[in-house]
Scaffold this motif. Structure first.
Motif, PDB file in Angstrom:
ATOM      1  N   ARG A  30       0.823  -1.213   0.000  1.00  0.00           N
ATOM      2  CA  ARG A  30       0.000   0.000   0.000  1.00  0.00           C
ATOM      3  C   ARG A  30       0.856   1.261   0.000  1.00  0.00           C
ATOM      4  NH1 ARG A  30      -4.543   0.970   4.561  1.00  0.00           N
ATOM      5  NH2 ARG A  30      -2.637   1.066   5.811  1.00  0.00           N
ATOM      6  N   THR A  31       2.108   1.186   0.442  1.00  0.00           N
ATOM      7  CA  THR A  31       2.968   2.373   0.347  1.00  0.00           C
ATOM      8  C   THR A  31       3.242   2.729  -1.112  1.00  0.00           C
ATOM      9  OG1 THR A  31       5.063   1.119   0.413  1.00  0.00           O
ATOM     10  CG2 THR A  31       4.104   1.788   2.536  1.00  0.00           C
ATOM     11  N   MET A  32       3.212   1.723  -2.003  1.00  0.00           N
ATOM     12  CA  MET A  32       3.447   1.963  -3.431  1.00  0.00           C
ATOM     13  C   MET A  32       2.161   2.323  -4.164  1.00  0.00           C
ATOM     14  SD  MET A  32       6.097  -1.094  -4.460  1.00  0.00           S
ATOM     15  CE  MET A  32       5.492  -2.408  -3.412  1.00  0.00           C
ATOM     16  N   VAL A  33       1.054   1.701  -3.738  1.00  0.00           N
ATOM     17  CA  VAL A  33      -0.253   1.934  -4.367  1.00  0.00           C
ATOM     18  C   VAL A  33      -1.255   2.197  -3.237  1.00  0.00           C
ATOM     19  CG1 VAL A  33      -2.068   0.981  -5.854  1.00  0.00           C
ATOM     20  CG2 VAL A  33       0.340   0.480  -6.334  1.00  0.00           C
ATOM     21  N   PRO A  34      -1.422   3.442  -2.813  1.00  0.00           N
ATOM     22  CA  PRO A  34      -2.256   3.745  -1.642  1.00  0.00           C
ATOM     23  C   PRO A  34      -3.718   3.329  -1.787  1.00  0.00           C
ATOM     24  CG  PRO A  34      -0.821   5.604  -2.158  1.00  0.00           C
ATOM     25  CD  PRO A  34      -0.699   4.634  -3.295  1.00  0.00           C
ATOM     26  N   GLN A  35      -4.239   3.223  -2.995  1.00  0.00           N
ATOM     27  CA  GLN A  35      -5.644   2.848  -3.189  1.00  0.00           C
ATOM     28  C   GLN A  35      -5.887   1.348  -2.996  1.00  0.00           C
ATOM     29  OE1 GLN A  35      -3.899   4.819  -5.086  1.00  0.00           O
ATOM     30  NE2 GLN A  35      -5.004   6.746  -5.404  1.00  0.00           N
ATOM     31  N   LEU A  36      -4.837   0.584  -2.822  1.00  0.00           N
ATOM     32  CA  LEU A  36      -4.970  -0.853  -2.623  1.00  0.00           C
ATOM     33  C   LEU A  36      -5.739  -1.144  -1.333  1.00  0.00           C
ATOM     34  CD1 LEU A  36      -3.807  -3.563  -3.920  1.00  0.00           C
ATOM     35  CD2 LEU A  36      -2.078  -3.450  -2.101  1.00  0.00           C
ATOM     36  N   THR A  37      -6.610  -2.128  -1.378  1.00  0.00           N
ATOM     37  CA  THR A  37      -7.305  -2.584  -0.173  1.00  0.00           C
ATOM     38  C   THR A  37      -6.899  -4.021   0.133  1.00  0.00           C
ATOM     39  OG1 THR A  37      -9.235  -3.505  -1.314  1.00  0.00           O
ATOM     40  CG2 THR A  37      -9.286  -1.136  -0.795  1.00  0.00           C
ATOM     41  N   LEU A  38      -7.095  -4.418   1.373  1.00  0.00           N
ATOM     42  CA  LEU A  38      -6.737  -5.776   1.779  1.00  0.00           C
ATOM     43  C   LEU A  38      -7.510  -6.809   0.968  1.00  0.00           C
ATOM     44  CD1 LEU A  38      -5.014  -7.390   3.802  1.00  0.00           C
ATOM     45  CD2 LEU A  38      -6.951  -7.332   5.389  1.00  0.00           C
ATOM     46  N   GLU A  39      -8.747  -6.480   0.617  1.00  0.00           N
ATOM     47  CA  GLU A  39      -9.583  -7.414  -0.148  1.00  0.00           C
ATOM     48  C   GLU A  39      -9.097  -7.586  -1.584  1.00  0.00           C
ATOM     49  OE1 GLU A  39     -10.798  -4.914   1.763  1.00  0.00           O
ATOM     50  OE2 GLU A  39     -11.183  -6.345   3.401  1.00  0.00           O
ATOM     51  N   ASP A  40      -8.252  -6.637  -2.068  1.00  0.00           N
ATOM     52  CA  ASP A  40      -7.716  -6.752  -3.433  1.00  0.00           C
ATOM     53  C   ASP A  40      -6.717  -7.901  -3.561  1.00  0.00           C
ATOM     54  OD1 ASP A  40      -9.135  -4.596  -4.532  1.00  0.00           O
ATOM     55  OD2 ASP A  40      -7.647  -3.157  -3.808  1.00  0.00           O
ATOM     56  N   LEU A  41      -6.123  -8.328  -2.440  1.00  0.00           N
ATOM     57  CA  LEU A  41      -5.102  -9.376  -2.478  1.00  0.00           C
ATOM     58  C   LEU A  41      -5.759 -10.744  -2.409  1.00  0.00           C
ATOM     59  CD1 LEU A  41      -2.262  -7.982  -0.181  1.00  0.00           C
ATOM     60  CD2 LEU A  41      -2.713  -7.546  -2.580  1.00  0.00           C
ATOM     61  N   GLN A  42      -5.572 -11.515  -3.457  1.00  0.00           N
ATOM     62  CA  GLN A  42      -6.137 -12.854  -3.553  1.00  0.00           C
ATOM     63  C   GLN A  42      -5.013 -13.897  -3.500  1.00  0.00           C
ATOM     64  OE1 GLN A  42      -9.653 -13.208  -3.903  1.00  0.00           O
ATOM     65  NE2 GLN A  42      -9.471 -11.035  -3.405  1.00  0.00           N
TER      66      GLN A  42
END
Length: 392
Positions: free
Chosen positions: A324-336
């Motif tokens: 998330r430091t590289m892509v702040p819009q990332l959410t935990l649910e995005d990681l599969q």
């Protein structure tokens, strides 16, 4: 019994490109042996598929010498064969203020190596990767691309077999050296004029049979990945500034040649040379690997820091916080979850307890051994093969 002029051990990217280069120079009577049922079952077929652009490596290294030319040659090969090639480029971000100096050191290394890299500001970064973040400057590498490793391995294998001057024996493992210019394999005796060891994770063990490279041992590291549910977050490749004291590039976002986005790899100490799962492929050597890990933890501060940080990346939340430091819009649910996992055959110079940072070649009158063929080995392979064949 088999007889050949050149015996190549290993049908990964190094073994196949070496065979191709020998054929291009007019040689014949080549035999490739591979212990698996197909080419590229290990590192060559499990990597990210990124063609690197020569940024990270010290200018006096073999990696720097062959990465840029290898990148060009691999792209040309893909175009000539109609293979997948996505020239998406890469950005390297420095999300933390203290990473800015490392970013500028990468720029200096790239300039010394002749790599094409541009410093970009925030607005230029957003134009390239709308969701990426960097504290101040970032780097843009337009020559970074992605390919499908298995496509390339398949094309190389077909080209080699179509020549009529080489054959590949699968399910064939080198067991022992049987005197001068002969080895025992799991399929019988093989006599040769020159043996080329391109066995990847097992290259050190084979070199030791020839009384070479005794100061070096391969220490395996496991690379695990996550897959992103939102592929729109990444256009190409987003990397962060790595710790230049270690040969690992850290986790990064990569949109592969099929449009899927992965996050990884980790670099977690592995329990064996094929420890792809949690506790699978545990072997007699596992105790020796753990013992060497323990010594490195005590004697090598850079390894200790890297290992402690990497082991925590078994946790999804730890990976998420760094990503998330590289892509702040990332959410935990995005990681599969992802089934993608690889083993890095990292060479260690054991007398100094230091991780070896470059490719290594050792040879005697009848054999040549390629050790530490880790990233950017796939990118560099075709240019590196020219160098190796020159040595022969």
């Amino acid at each position: 019994m088999e007889e050949c002029k050149f015996l190549i051990v290993g049908a990964g990217i190094i073994g196949l490109t070496l065979a191709r280069e020998l054929l291009l120079r007019g040689h014949s009577d080549l035999l490739i042996i591979e212990k698996e049922d197909a080419a590229g079952r290990h590192a060559s077929g499990r990597n990210s598929g990124v063609l690197h652009a020569g940024i990270y490596y010290s200018s006096d290294s073999l990696k720097a010498r062959f990465c840029i030319e290898g990148n060009r040659m691999m792209k040309e090969y893909c175009r000539s064969k109609g293979l997948l090639l996505v020239e998406s480029g890469k950005v390297i971000v420095a999300p933390l203020k203290e990473q800015q100096e490392g970013l500028h050191e990468l720029k200096r290394r790239a300039d010394r190596n002749g790599a094409v890299v541009h410093l970009v500001n925030q607005s230029e970064l957003i134009r390239l990767e709308p969701y990426a973040f960097s504290y101040e400057d970032a780097l843009h590498s337009p020559n970074t691309a992605v390919i499908d490793p298995l496509q390339i391995l398949g094309a190389l294998q077909q080209e080699i077999l179509d020549s009529g001057k080489a054959k590949i024996l699968f399910h064939t493992m080198l067991l022992e050296r049987m005197g001068v210019r002969a080895v025992q394999t799991s399929q019988g005796l093989v006599r040769y004029e020159t043996l080329i060891n391109a066995a990847g994770t097992y290259a050190d063990q084979i070199a030791h049979k020839f009384n070479l490279a005794h100061d070096y041992k391969i220490q395996p590291f496991k690379g695990t990945y996550r897959q992103l549910k939102r592929t729109d977050l990444v256009r190409g490749n987003i990397y962060s500034v790595p710790d230049l004291k270690n040969p690992f590039l850290g986790i990064h976002f990569c949109k592969n040649a099929h449009g899927e986005v992965t996050l990884g790899p980790t670099a977690i100490p592995a329990l064996s040379r094929e420890n792809y799962g949690a506790f699978d492929h545990l072997e007699q050597e596992t105790l020796s690997i753990l013992f060497r890990d323990a010594i490195l933890l005590v004697r090598n501060p850079a390894f200790r820091n890297a290992a402690s940080a990497q082991i925590r990346k078994y946790s999804k939340k730890v990976v998420f916080r760094e990503a998330r430091t590289m892509v702040p819009q990332l959410t935990l649910e995005d990681l599969q979850p992802s089934a993608k996992v690889g083993i890095r055959a990292q060479l260690v110079h054991w007398p100094s307890r230091q991780l070896f940072m470059d490719f290594l070649i050792q040879k005697d009158s009848e054999s040549l051994h390629v050790l530490n063929a880790v990233s950017p080995a796939f990118t560099s392979a075709m240019a590196f093969a020219k160098h190796v064949v020159d040595l022969l």
